[in-house]
Design a protein around this motif. Sequence first.
Motif, PDB file in Angstrom:
ATOM      1  N   LYS A 272      -6.634   3.538  -6.682  1.00  0.00           N
ATOM      2  CA  LYS A 272      -5.694   2.628  -7.340  1.00  0.00           C
ATOM      3  C   LYS A 272      -6.090   2.436  -8.797  1.00  0.00           C
ATOM      4  CE  LYS A 272      -4.066  -2.189  -7.221  1.00  0.00           C
ATOM      5  NZ  LYS A 272      -4.437  -2.542  -8.598  1.00  0.00           N
ATOM      6  N   TYR A 275      -0.641  -0.097 -11.796  1.00  0.00           N
ATOM      7  CA  TYR A 275       0.486  -0.125 -10.867  1.00  0.00           C
ATOM      8  C   TYR A 275       0.523   1.116  -9.968  1.00  0.00           C
ATOM      9  CZ  TYR A 275       2.455  -3.526 -14.248  1.00  0.00           C
ATOM     10  OH  TYR A 275       2.669  -4.594 -15.077  1.00  0.00           O
ATOM     11  N   PHE A 312       3.986   1.599  -7.733  1.00  0.00           N
ATOM     12  CA  PHE A 312       4.421   0.393  -7.030  1.00  0.00           C
ATOM     13  C   PHE A 312       5.066  -0.628  -7.975  1.00  0.00           C
ATOM     14  CE2 PHE A 312       1.395   2.198  -4.056  1.00  0.00           C
ATOM     15  CZ  PHE A 312       1.957   1.912  -2.822  1.00  0.00           C
ATOM     16  N   ASP A 314       3.845  -2.765  -9.778  1.00  0.00           N
ATOM     17  CA  ASP A 314       3.194  -4.068  -9.642  1.00  0.00           C
ATOM     18  C   ASP A 314       1.710  -3.808  -9.411  1.00  0.00           C
ATOM     19  OD1 ASP A 314       3.358  -7.081  -9.081  1.00  0.00           O
ATOM     20  OD2 ASP A 314       2.425  -6.343  -7.243  1.00  0.00           O
ATOM     21  N   ASN A 315       0.837  -4.708  -9.870  1.00  0.00           N
ATOM     22  CA  ASN A 315      -0.599  -4.463  -9.720  1.00  0.00           C
ATOM     23  C   ASN A 315      -1.189  -5.051  -8.439  1.00  0.00           C
ATOM     24  OD1 ASN A 315      -1.860  -7.262 -10.419  1.00  0.00           O
ATOM     25  ND2 ASN A 315      -0.354  -6.913 -12.023  1.00  0.00           N
ATOM     26  N   TYR A 316      -0.404  -5.876  -7.722  1.00  0.00           N
ATOM     27  CA  TYR A 316      -0.886  -6.453  -6.471  1.00  0.00           C
ATOM     28  C   TYR A 316      -0.623  -5.449  -5.339  1.00  0.00           C
ATOM     29  CZ  TYR A 316      -1.782 -11.002  -8.575  1.00  0.00           C
ATOM     30  OH  TYR A 316      -2.291 -12.020  -9.344  1.00  0.00           O
ATOM     31  N   ILE A 317      -1.507  -4.465  -5.242  1.00  0.00           N
ATOM     32  CA  ILE A 317      -1.417  -3.418  -4.225  1.00  0.00           C
ATOM     33  C   ILE A 317      -2.707  -3.451  -3.408  1.00  0.00           C
ATOM     34  CG2 ILE A 317      -0.928  -0.978  -3.792  1.00  0.00           C
ATOM     35  CD1 ILE A 317      -0.396  -0.809  -6.908  1.00  0.00           C
ATOM     36  N   THR A 330      -0.397   0.579   3.077  1.00  0.00           N
ATOM     37  CA  THR A 330      -0.371  -0.211   1.845  1.00  0.00           C
ATOM     38  C   THR A 330       0.526  -1.436   1.997  1.00  0.00           C
ATOM     39  OG1 THR A 330       1.465   1.122   0.956  1.00  0.00           O
ATOM     40  CG2 THR A 330      -0.770   1.787   0.346  1.00  0.00           C
ATOM     41  N   ASN A 332       2.332  -4.244  -0.982  1.00  0.00           N
ATOM     42  CA  ASN A 332       2.388  -4.670  -2.380  1.00  0.00           C
ATOM     43  C   ASN A 332       3.294  -5.883  -2.529  1.00  0.00           C
ATOM     44  OD1 ASN A 332       4.775  -2.824  -2.172  1.00  0.00           O
ATOM     45  ND2 ASN A 332       5.003  -3.403  -4.307  1.00  0.00           N
ATOM     46  N   LYS A 333       2.980  -6.682  -3.520  1.00  0.00           N
ATOM     47  CA  LYS A 333       3.623  -7.986  -3.696  1.00  0.00           C
ATOM     48  C   LYS A 333       5.095  -7.863  -4.080  1.00  0.00           C
ATOM     49  CE  LYS A 333       2.863 -12.402  -6.089  1.00  0.00           C
ATOM     50  NZ  LYS A 333       2.029 -13.088  -7.101  1.00  0.00           N
TER      51      LYS A 333
END
Length: 347
Positions: A272, A275, A312, A314-317, A330, A332-333
């Motif tokens: 990761k 994103y 994704f 988004d960085n909340y993965i 996985t 993700n938010k």
Amino acid sequence: MIPILSNSDIKYYDSTITLKKDQISHAIAINTENSYLLISCQSYIEIYRIYEKQLRLIQQINCHKRRVSSLCFFKSNRLFISGSFDSYIILWSTALINRSKYLQKFIGHTQSISCILTRPIIEDLIISCSADFSIKFWSQQIENNQQWICFQTIREHRNIVWGISINQQGSQVISCGEDKQILVMEQNQKPSSNWFVKQLIQVNQSGFRLCYINNNIFVFQPESSANLNIYTQNKNQEYILTKNIQVLGEAQFCYPYFHSIYNYEKQILINKNGYFLNIIKFNNNIKESQKFTQYHNDDLDIYAQTVQVINFEDNYIFGTLSNDGQYLITWNKLSKELQVSKYQENF
């Protein structure tokens, strides 16, 4: 530098199961038989049975006081461990998977748990790292009714320790964090002996994740960098920065807790960065060298290629890879979806 490449003839991951989940899942783990899945949801843990096209919730556990940040199955599937923002680690028995049993709470860390792992071959060691700047080594003690105790703490880091990785032999551990240092730790030759810091590597950026590729090579992802650093062991048994693999995610805010994972069977790295999830294939088979970008170091040939990149947005993965590399899981938010992706062949 090894550039970003793409080749549709290389195996990759494609989503087969999706599950809507609104609550953030910092930690995900799958057992070695690919039959049960652990998912953190705030302070509790959900256990799912995996079927071909669906997941079935069979148990919900609530023992931590704050968010669960780390989950790990033992290779035998008899036990799993959980770590939390509450600083505690809990050991669970899976003798009855639909009635997982609380066995022991590990008390020692004073801040949130960043990562937990076990020795890959013999289940005699648990290693944990934390926001309290420490790395702890735990083992079972016969004289204490088989209870696990912390027999050593390493405090060489000067800030949060985000990532740890153990080599295939179980003889060496590496760590990284906020203090722009990588520690290389090794155990004295007797299995019951303590660990020592063999090498301290100063780096230019902090990092959340690093991972062994084999017993002599590891990768380190500097935070939000365009490059994944490759370190190899030289003739003096010291690790040196050898090459970089170009990855996507440069200059994007990156969130921790999704650790880099390398699958030895399929020779695939899940990494990761920002994103993006960069899926990189390594190969040391000379016959297949034309498909891969090569670098050479001390008579060691390594071939690497980015075979898939997932954006994704988004960085909340968060996620994990199954022990056999067959499933990538996985959450993700942005989508608020858990995705189970299966290893595909696309020729």
